[in-house]
Enzyme design. Structure first.
Site, mmCIF file in Angstrom:
data_model
loop_
_atom_site.group_PDB
_atom_site.id
_atom_site.type_symbol
_atom_site.label_atom_id
_atom_site.label_comp_id
_atom_site.label_asym_id
_atom_site.label_seq_id
_atom_site.Cartn_x
_atom_site.Cartn_y
_atom_site.Cartn_z
ATOM 1 N N ILE A 121 -21.262 37.947 8.129
ATOM 2 C CA ILE A 121 -21.686 39.596 8.366
ATOM 3 C C ILE A 121 -22.256 39.896 9.754
ATOM 4 O O ILE A 121 -21.566 40.671 10.482
ATOM 5 C CB ILE A 121 -22.873 40.442 7.306
ATOM 6 C CG1 ILE A 121 -21.654 40.095 5.631
ATOM 7 C CG2 ILE A 121 -22.869 41.328 7.358
ATOM 8 C CD1 ILE A 121 -21.213 41.685 5.710
ATOM 9 N N VAL A 124 -19.479 38.951 12.120
ATOM 10 C CA VAL A 124 -18.027 40.657 12.845
ATOM 11 C C VAL A 124 -19.244 42.080 13.039
ATOM 12 O O VAL A 124 -18.415 42.229 14.116
ATOM 13 C CB VAL A 124 -18.166 40.911 11.242
ATOM 14 C CG1 VAL A 124 -17.064 42.029 11.696
ATOM 15 C CG2 VAL A 124 -17.040 39.352 10.862
ATOM 16 N N GLU A 125 -20.308 42.091 12.683
ATOM 17 C CA GLU A 125 -20.788 43.817 13.124
ATOM 18 C C GLU A 125 -21.399 43.783 15.059
ATOM 19 O O GLU A 125 -20.906 44.297 14.939
ATOM 20 C CB GLU A 125 -22.238 43.700 12.324
ATOM 21 C CG GLU A 125 -21.688 43.680 10.822
ATOM 22 C CD GLU A 125 -21.068 45.400 10.311
ATOM 23 O OE1 GLU A 125 -20.474 46.218 11.302
ATOM 24 O OE2 GLU A 125 -20.640 45.448 9.532
ATOM 25 N N THR A 126 -21.788 42.802 15.063
ATOM 26 C CA THR A 126 -23.067 42.469 16.374
ATOM 27 C C THR A 126 -22.721 40.999 17.068
ATOM 28 O O THR A 126 -23.040 40.571 18.349
ATOM 29 C CB THR A 126 -24.022 42.893 15.800
ATOM 30 O OG1 THR A 126 -24.879 41.529 15.637
ATOM 31 C CG2 THR A 126 -23.854 44.461 15.578
ATOM 32 N N TYR A 312 -11.612 43.946 6.907
ATOM 33 C CA TYR A 312 -12.982 43.807 7.463
ATOM 34 C C TYR A 312 -13.683 43.331 6.489
ATOM 35 O O TYR A 312 -14.470 42.017 7.217
ATOM 36 C CB TYR A 312 -14.187 44.803 7.341
ATOM 37 C CG TYR A 312 -15.539 44.568 7.345
ATOM 38 C CD1 TYR A 312 -16.155 44.883 8.758
ATOM 39 C CD2 TYR A 312 -16.222 44.665 6.146
ATOM 40 C CE1 TYR A 312 -17.995 44.604 8.927
ATOM 41 C CE2 TYR A 312 -17.312 43.937 6.375
ATOM 42 C CZ TYR A 312 -18.514 44.127 7.735
ATOM 43 O OH TYR A 312 -19.284 43.474 7.647
#
Length: 329
Positions: A121, A124-126, A312
Site C-alpha cells: 500500500i 503504491v501510494e508514495t 489498484y
C-alpha cells in the site's frame, strides 16, 4: 452542439477564478465559498474572521485541475501494472521491510494484516515516502472543492475534515503537503480517513503519517481492520475459462457478487478449495493480447476500500507478493 450545464458552469467558474496564463488564483467570494464559511462557523464553531484570513493565503491551482482529468486508473491493466511492478518498487519494499521490521512485526501481530500488504500500500501510494505530494493540502482541497463542480461536494467535505484535523492535531493548516487530491503522508490518507483511522503507534502524542513510519504502518493496518479485513484469509486466485459465457458474470467494482458454483457453470475453472456456495468477484484484466481472469475474495474487496479501483487492488496484491518473495530469496 449543446454543452452540458454542469460542464459549462465548471468552465465558466474556472475562467473566473484563473486569469489567462495564470497557474493559480485566490479563492473567490462565490456563493459556495460563503456557504462553506457559514457552515464552518455555525456547525464546527470556527471563528469567521480567522477563517477568512486563512483563505486569503489559499490558492486555486490550475495544475491540480489538470491532474484530475488524467488519473492513472484510466489506463488499461497492462500499462497500469507497469507503473508499480518495477524493480525499484520491489527492492524498495524489501528495504522498507528491513528498515521497519520491528514495527511491521508488532502491527501484523496486533492487527492481523500481513506486513507485505501494508508495505505494498505504502509502495503504491508514495514509493515508501519518496513521493508524498507537492501541493499544500489546503490548496488541493480548496481547488477541487470550489473550482471542480463534478466532485465539489466530496472535496468540500474533505476540506471541512482537514480544518478540523488541523485544529485537533495543533497543525498549521497551511503547512501539510499532499497529492493533487489532498491525500496525505506515506499512506496518502484523505483528511476524513486520517481522523477515522490514523494511529499514534509509538505513543508519542502525535499521529504522524508524514514522517513516522510506525504510525503510518499502524494506520494502514487499522484502516484495513476497520473495513473488516479477515486475518489469514486469501485475497485472489488466478482462473481460466472455457468459451466466453463467463463474461455474463463480469461487473463493475470489487465486491463479491457471484457464487463459485455459478462461475463453474459458466465455464470458469475455479480452484477446488473454494466451496460452490462461496461468493466471489470475477475480475478481468486487459493485456496487450487477451485478458487475465481472477476471482477476488472478501479481502480483495477490503483493499478496494482503500482505493475503489480493481486495478489498484490488483497492483497492491501483486506488488505485495513480489516483495514477500524477494525478501525470502
Amino acid at each position: 452542439m449543446k454543452i452540458n450545464n454542469i460542464v459549462f458552469a465548471w468552465l465558466l467558474l474556472t475562467a473566473l477564478l484563473l486569469t489567462a496564463g495564470s497557474a493559480s488564483a485566490e479563492v473567490a467570494e462565490t456563493d459556495s465559498f460563503k456557504q462553506f464559511i457559514h457552515n464552518m462557523v455555525k456547525q464546527q464553531h470556527f471563528n469567521e474572521s480567522e477563517l477568512r484570513q486563512l483563505f486569503k493565503a489559499v490558492q486555486i491551482q490550475q495544475p491540480i485541475l489538470d491532474a484530475m482529468s488524467k488519473p492513472a486508473e484510466g489506463k488499461p491493466w497492462f500499462q497500469y501494472r507497469e507503473i508499480f511492478m518495477t524493480e525499484a518498487r520491489i527492492a524498495g519494499g524489501v528495504q522498507f521491510w528491513k528498515d521497519n521490521e520491528a514495527a511491521l512485526k508488532a502491527v501484523e501481530s496486533q492487527y492481523g494484516v500481513p506486513a507485505e500488504i501494508i508495505i505494498a500500500i505504502i509502495g503504491v501510494e508514495t514509493k515508501y515516502g519518496a513521493y508524498t505530494g507537492k501541493y499544500r493540502v489546503i490548496d488541493a482541497l480548496a481547488t477541487l472543492g470550489f473550482a471542480y463542480p463534478p466532485r465539489s461536494e466530496f472535496f468540500l467535505k474533505e476540506l471541512e475534515q482537514f480544518l478540523i484535523l488541523a485544529r485537533e492535531e495543533h497543525i498549521d493548516p497551511l503547512q501539510p503537503m499532499g497529492s493533487y487530491a489532498g491525500a496525505m503522508g506515506l499512506p496518502q490518507f484523505m483528511p476524513s480517513s486520517f481522523r477515522g483511522y490514523a494511529k499514534d503507534f509509538d505513543m508519542d502524542g502525535k499521529r504522524d503519517i508524514w514522517t513516522n513510519s510506525a504510525d503510518a504502518i499502524a494506520s494502514v493496518a487499522n484502516y484495513f481492520v476497520r473495513n473488516q479485513w479477515r486475518p489469514g484469509g486469501p485475497v485472489v486466485f488466478p482462473v481460466t475459462a472455457r468459451g466466453d459465457t463467463y463474461r455474463q458474470a463480469l461487473s463493475k467494482g470489487g465486491k463479491p457478487d457471484v457464487g463459485v458454483g455459478e462461475l463453474r457453470r459458466l465455464g470458469v475453472d475455479v480452484p477446488t478449495q473454494l466451496a460452490a456456495g462461496e461468493t466471489v468477484k470475477l475480475l478481468a484484466y486487459q493485456q496487450q493480447v487477451g485478458e487475465d481472469l481472477w476471482v477476488g475474495l472478501h479481502n480483495f474487496y477490503v483493499i478496494t476500500r482503500y482505493n475503489h479501483s480493481p486495478l489498484y487492488a490488483m497492483a497492491v496484491y501483486q506488488l505485495s507478493q513480489a516483495i514477500a518473495a524477494r525478501k525470502l530469496s
